[in-house]
Design a protein around this motif. Structure first.
Motif, PDB file in Angstrom:
ATOM      1  N   CYS A   1       0.688  -1.138   0.508  1.00 49.79           N
ATOM      2  CA  CYS A   1       0.040  -0.463   0.365  1.00 49.79           C
ATOM      3  C   CYS A   1       0.674   1.613   0.131  1.00 49.79           C
ATOM      4  O   CYS A   1       0.802   2.714  -0.709  1.00 49.79           O
ATOM      5  CB  CYS A   1      -0.695  -0.233   1.113  1.00 49.79           C
ATOM      6  N   CYS A   2       1.753   1.107   1.054  1.00 50.72           N
ATOM      7  CA  CYS A   2       2.889   2.787   1.567  1.00 50.72           C
ATOM      8  C   CYS A   2       3.842   2.891  -0.269  1.00 50.72           C
ATOM      9  O   CYS A   2       3.682   4.097  -0.803  1.00 50.72           O
ATOM     10  CB  CYS A   2       4.183   2.793   1.939  1.00 50.72           C
ATOM     11  N   ILE A   3       3.957   1.803  -0.976  1.00 47.08           N
ATOM     12  CA  ILE A   3       4.980   1.212  -2.333  1.00 47.08           C
ATOM     13  C   ILE A   3       3.571   1.959  -3.216  1.00 47.08           C
ATOM     14  O   ILE A   3       4.264   3.290  -4.226  1.00 47.08           O
ATOM     15  CB  ILE A   3       5.309   0.456  -2.475  1.00 47.08           C
ATOM     16  N   ASN A   4       2.457   1.794  -3.473  1.00 45.99           N
ATOM     17  CA  ASN A   4       1.424   2.383  -4.477  1.00 45.99           C
ATOM     18  C   ASN A   4       1.176   3.185  -3.997  1.00 45.99           C
ATOM     19  O   ASN A   4       1.362   4.390  -5.235  1.00 45.99           O
ATOM     20  CB  ASN A   4       0.488   1.166  -4.679  1.00 45.99           C
ATOM     21  N   ALA A   5       0.712   3.758  -3.320  1.00 42.05           N
ATOM     22  CA  ALA A   5       0.033   5.597  -3.003  1.00 42.05           C
ATOM     23  C   ALA A   5       1.744   6.265  -3.006  1.00 42.05           C
ATOM     24  O   ALA A   5       1.172   7.217  -3.809  1.00 42.05           O
ATOM     25  CB  ALA A   5       0.299   5.657  -1.165  1.00 42.05           C
ATOM     26  N   MET A   6       3.132   6.288  -3.233  1.00 47.54           N
ATOM     27  CA  MET A   6       4.204   7.196  -3.624  1.00 47.54           C
ATOM     28  C   MET A   6       4.116   7.150  -5.000  1.00 47.54           C
ATOM     29  O   MET A   6       3.957   8.127  -4.956  1.00 47.54           O
ATOM     30  CB  MET A   6       5.272   6.737  -2.944  1.00 47.54           C
TER      31      MET A   6
ATOM     32  N   TRP B   1      -6.025   0.278  -7.685  1.00 47.07           N
ATOM     33  CA  TRP B   1      -5.794  -0.913  -6.646  1.00 47.07           C
ATOM     34  C   TRP B   1      -5.929  -0.703  -5.282  1.00 47.07           C
ATOM     35  O   TRP B   1      -6.177  -1.051  -4.076  1.00 47.07           O
ATOM     36  CB  TRP B   1      -4.511  -1.230  -7.125  1.00 47.07           C
ATOM     37  N   LEU B   2      -5.942   0.788  -4.640  1.00 42.25           N
ATOM     38  CA  LEU B   2      -5.899   1.603  -3.460  1.00 42.25           C
ATOM     39  C   LEU B   2      -7.057   1.342  -2.980  1.00 42.25           C
ATOM     40  O   LEU B   2      -7.456   0.933  -1.644  1.00 42.25           O
ATOM     41  CB  LEU B   2      -5.536   2.798  -3.130  1.00 42.25           C
ATOM     42  N   LEU B   3      -8.446   1.461  -3.674  1.00 42.23           N
ATOM     43  CA  LEU B   3      -9.684   2.027  -3.305  1.00 42.23           C
ATOM     44  C   LEU B   3     -10.209   0.667  -3.214  1.00 42.23           C
ATOM     45  O   LEU B   3     -10.810   0.005  -2.263  1.00 42.23           O
ATOM     46  CB  LEU B   3     -10.508   1.765  -4.855  1.00 42.23           C
ATOM     47  N   ALA B   4      -9.504  -0.638  -3.813  1.00 39.85           N
ATOM     48  CA  ALA B   4     -10.067  -2.506  -3.609  1.00 39.85           C
ATOM     49  C   ALA B   4      -9.198  -2.235  -2.427  1.00 39.85           C
ATOM     50  O   ALA B   4      -9.994  -3.641  -1.916  1.00 39.85           O
ATOM     51  CB  ALA B   4      -8.949  -3.432  -5.204  1.00 39.85           C
TER      52      ALA B   4
ATOM     53  N   CYS C   1       0.035  -2.690   4.611  1.00 39.96           N
ATOM     54  CA  CYS C   1       0.500  -3.677   3.649  1.00 39.96           C
ATOM     55  C   CYS C   1       1.040  -5.248   4.360  1.00 39.96           C
ATOM     56  O   CYS C   1       0.664  -5.610   3.501  1.00 39.96           O
ATOM     57  CB  CYS C   1       2.074  -2.950   3.688  1.00 39.96           C
ATOM     58  N   ASP C   2      -0.146  -5.134   5.736  1.00 41.82           N
ATOM     59  CA  ASP C   2       0.784  -6.662   5.107  1.00 41.82           C
ATOM     60  C   ASP C   2      -0.340  -7.252   5.027  1.00 41.82           C
ATOM     61  O   ASP C   2      -1.071  -8.180   5.834  1.00 41.82           O
ATOM     62  CB  ASP C   2       0.919  -7.050   7.245  1.00 41.82           C
ATOM     63  N   TRP C   3      -1.822  -6.761   3.825  1.00 41.61           N
ATOM     64  CA  TRP C   3      -2.888  -7.497   3.993  1.00 41.61           C
ATOM     65  C   TRP C   3      -2.163  -8.821   2.998  1.00 41.61           C
ATOM     66  O   TRP C   3      -3.012 -10.121   3.171  1.00 41.61           O
ATOM     67  CB  TRP C   3      -3.805  -6.890   2.637  1.00 41.61           C
TER      68      TRP C   3
ATOM     69  N   SER D   1      -6.473  -2.028   9.951  1.00 42.13           N
ATOM     70  CA  SER D   1      -5.738  -0.946   9.324  1.00 42.13           C
ATOM     71  C   SER D   1      -4.038  -0.892  10.184  1.00 42.13           C
ATOM     72  O   SER D   1      -4.567  -1.267  11.006  1.00 42.13           O
ATOM     73  CB  SER D   1      -6.098  -0.128   9.305  1.00 42.13           C
ATOM     74  N   SER D   2      -3.385  -0.573   9.405  1.00 47.10           N
ATOM     75  CA  SER D   2      -2.039   0.218  10.416  1.00 47.10           C
ATOM     76  C   SER D   2      -2.229   1.339  10.029  1.00 47.10           C
ATOM     77  O   SER D   2      -2.277   2.162   8.764  1.00 47.10           O
ATOM     78  CB  SER D   2      -1.030  -0.443   9.729  1.00 47.10           C
ATOM     79  N   PHE D   3      -1.688   2.351  10.651  1.00 48.41           N
ATOM     80  CA  PHE D   3      -1.253   3.843  11.063  1.00 48.41           C
ATOM     81  C   PHE D   3      -0.519   4.574  10.019  1.00 48.41           C
ATOM     82  O   PHE D   3      -0.758   4.931   9.083  1.00 48.41           O
ATOM     83  CB  PHE D   3      -1.094   4.723  12.420  1.00 48.41           C
ATOM     84  N   HIS D   4       0.602   3.190   9.896  1.00 51.46           N
ATOM     85  CA  HIS D   4       1.282   3.809   9.239  1.00 51.46           C
ATOM     86  C   HIS D   4       1.250   3.454   7.247  1.00 51.46           C
ATOM     87  O   HIS D   4       1.370   4.424   6.937  1.00 51.46           O
ATOM     88  CB  HIS D   4       2.739   2.886   9.350  1.00 51.46           C
ATOM     89  N   SER D   5       0.000   2.487   7.450  1.00 47.97           N
ATOM     90  CA  SER D   5      -0.090   1.798   6.090  1.00 47.97           C
ATOM     91  C   SER D   5      -0.934   2.937   5.542  1.00 47.97           C
ATOM     92  O   SER D   5      -1.204   3.680   4.335  1.00 47.97           O
ATOM     93  CB  SER D   5      -0.417   1.005   5.974  1.00 47.97           C
TER      94      SER D   5
END
Length: 322
Positions: free
Chosen positions: A132-137, A155-158, A168-170, A177-181
């Motif tokens: 998630c984090c990589i894709n968001a950046m 992808w982020l919406l899905a 990101c550990d999905w 959920s994670s605060f970081h992600s």
């Protein structure tokens, strides 16, 4: 050493920071801060980082990690990770506010499409991967550069979880959920709205993610009310992937400007943490910096007054108090 004049101290910095001080803290006329902003690509941090781009369009020969990083056994025991590869370098230039024209003109989007592959499954760069984090950046960077990244937005919406956030550990089966992600995913969606206006689906997802954080007052567990960890008020710059209430507040500030809404009162506890960290001289101190190789330092060592954190903290407090 204490800072004698915080405004003068902030102005005596790199153009990447100084233009934001001029615009957001001091209310300088547009022609002044725009002229400073144009200097990012010509001198200081921006020019130095641009000069480090390779002929293949990448930095350090890799997408998220330097090329060959995992082939060298010595790297497996390093603390942290390197922050020199393509995604981190593009993210820095974008977050500093550099005009993307030099990168558009030198064909960065096309060169990365030809040469850059993700370390995960050798996937094409502009298609994103599974983090998630990589894709968001990559979504935010691609929008900035003019790449076609609509599939990453979808992808982020899905991959938004039932509780409204992301993790990101999905891929390991996590449904919490994670605060970081979540703060990283929100940054990508907000960049999409700022660049294109977004869609109702994007706005809904972004506001659900913000609600995930606000229901927890930006730092508490919903189940027990306890703080999620000491990282929430460990302010440090660069932010990298890490969450803090300062970073969350900065996101909410930008979202508030986009939506034309007032700050949500549930962020008040987090604002109190930012106020509590302010030093007598009007600065904020650098926290424990995430370890890992960098091209060059862009802020101060731990426990020293940080111009970047002072900018972000003052900007957040100005927004809240207005």
């Amino acid at each position: 050493m204490p800072v004698d004049d915080a405004d003068a101290w902030l102005l005596a910095t790199d153009p990447a920071l100084r233009w934001q001080v001029e615009r957001d803290l001091l209310g300088a006329p547009p022609q002044q801060w725009q002229a400073t902003r144009r200097r990012i690509a010509q001198e200081g941090f921006g020019a130095r980082l641009l000069a480090l781009q390779g002929e293949d369009g990448m930095w350090a020969g890799g997408a998220y990690f330097p090329g060959g990083f995992f082939e060298d056994p010595a790297n497996q025991d390093l603390p942290g990770q390197p922050w020199t590869a393509t995604t981190w370098s593009l993210t820095a230039l974008r977050e500093w506010g550099m005009d993307p024209a030099p990168l558009r003109e030198n064909g960065t989007v096309e060169r990365l499409a030809r040469h850059a592959r993700w370390e995960y499954d050798d996937l094409p760069y502009w298609d994103g991967e599974v983090d998630c984090c990589i894709n968001a950046m990559t979504l935010a960077n691609g929008l900035w550069l003019g790449a076609e990244v609509g599939a990453i937005a979808d992808w982020l919406l899905a991959h938004q979880l039932e509780d409204g956030g992301w993790n990101c550990d999905w891929v390991e089966g996590s449904q919490r959920s994670s605060f970081h992600s979540t703060i990283n995913a929100l940054g990508g969606l907000l960049a999409l709205e700022e660049a294109t206006g977004g869609t109702q689906a994007v706005r809904t997802a972004r506001r659900r993610g913000e609600e995930y954080l606000l229901r927890r007052h930006l730092h508490r567990r919903l189940s027990t009310g306890e703080s999620v960890g000491p990282f929430v008020d460990r302010f440090r710059y660069p932010f990298r992937w890490a969450y803090s209430v300062l970073r969350a507040l900065d996101h909410l500030r930008r979202a508030s400007a986009l939506d034309g809404t007032a700050p949500d009162p549930r962020a008040g506890e987090a604002i109190g943490m930012v106020r509590a960290a302010r030093q007598e001289d009007g600065t904020w101190l650098q926290g424990p910096v995430l370890p890992g190789a960098v091209w060059f330092a862009v802020d101060v060592p731990e426990a020293e007054p940080s111009p970047w954190l002072t900018l972000h903290a003052r900007r957040v407090l100005d927004w809240w108090e207005a």
